[in-house]
Design an enzyme around this catalytic site. Sequence first.
Site, PDB file in Angstrom:
ATOM      1  N   ARG A 173     -11.228  11.839   2.419  1.00 48.00           N
ATOM      2  CA  ARG A 173      -9.858  11.599   2.669  1.00 48.00           C
ATOM      3  C   ARG A 173      -8.997  13.038   3.399  1.00 48.00           C
ATOM      4  O   ARG A 173      -7.845  13.346   3.073  1.00 48.00           O
ATOM      5  CB  ARG A 173      -9.011  11.248   1.503  1.00 48.00           C
ATOM      6  N   SER A 246      -3.703   2.741  -1.529  1.00 49.87           N
ATOM      7  CA  SER A 246      -4.240   3.646  -2.600  1.00 49.87           C
ATOM      8  C   SER A 246      -3.352   4.797  -2.609  1.00 49.87           C
ATOM      9  O   SER A 246      -3.461   5.598  -1.666  1.00 49.87           O
ATOM     10  CB  SER A 246      -5.519   3.733  -2.570  1.00 49.87           C
ATOM     11  N   GLU A 342      -2.953  10.347  -2.220  1.00 58.44           N
ATOM     12  CA  GLU A 342      -3.498  10.311  -0.872  1.00 58.44           C
ATOM     13  C   GLU A 342      -2.824  10.280   0.235  1.00 58.44           C
ATOM     14  O   GLU A 342      -3.065  10.878   1.237  1.00 58.44           O
ATOM     15  CB  GLU A 342      -4.407   8.919  -1.207  1.00 58.44           C
TER      16      GLU A 342
END
Length: 349
Positions: A173, A246, A342
């Site tokens: 990520r 998410s 995130e």
Amino acid sequence: MAVERVDMGGYTLIENAPLLTRNTLRVNARAKLLAEVRDASKLPELLDFPALRTGQLLVLGEGSNILLTGDIDGTVLAMETRGVHVEQDGEIARIAVAAGERWDDFVRWTLGQGFAGLENLILIPGTVGAAPIQNIGAYGTEVAEFIESVEAWDRIERRVVTLDRTACAFAYRDSLFKHEPDRFIVTAVRFALPRQHALRMDYAGIREELERIGVSNPAPFHVAEAVVHLRTRKLPDPAVIGNAGSFFKNPIVDAAQGETLKRAFPELVAWPGKDTRWKLSAAWLIETAGFKGMRKGDAGISNRHALVLVNHGKASGQELWAFAQHVIEGVHARFGVQLEPEPMVIGPR
């Protein structure tokens, strides 16, 4: 407040622009100026405006990976360029895609053309240009594996640059673009997609879903169908309830901490890595700490998936961030593990 629009040919400038429909968490923020770019070659002209040379600049795709905690006292730049160009090289297709193309549309197009690799990444909201920034991933696949290079406007060198996969510094990520957010504006992404690729079916119920839908000899489009079913059942639709998918990363801990947690919590969901570190399930940590389905006002955690921060109605960005902090602090108090968001959090914290 009045909204002023000026078409400059290749891009449109909008003053006092509402961003409510431009972020999937449905935060009611505004931008002092919004620039909608349809022609990437006009970026040098646009960026030469005094307000853009010195003021805040936020590059925004579909707003599916951000939390706005306030208004933007600067410029939001939305890449709305279009185009897909394919060069066939034997069994590998090299595909250059404009940053403004919708990611899910592109994935579905690749499957229709018989290309493999991106099937596990179907139904992820956002644009193609945003994909390398976050190094989007799902169901055991990361987009970095299939990116050959990224084309971007370098605001420091004031020229178009092409960065290969190594230069992009992809990680979980993460990427170069997240570490230098004020430098690069992604204009296109070049993918290398094979026609034959080993299917990834050992993650999060894909094999079970394929069995459920009666597929015994799966092709990439079957895996994509299984992922669509799984995502649709597990994740709330941003069109129905505000969310950014998410919201929390799966935390990475060293082996010693992972083993200690596993002894204390035998049901812990974790994946030991190749480098002795463990990846822990943030969803398990959040649910076990009691936050799944919890809400305060209009801010909360989805009752369908513990990773998903949701806006039940009119929660402000500050309220959503305060609730996310409440979750982070609660998980740390219970497990000694620090969760990280995130999406990018833009604005005051």
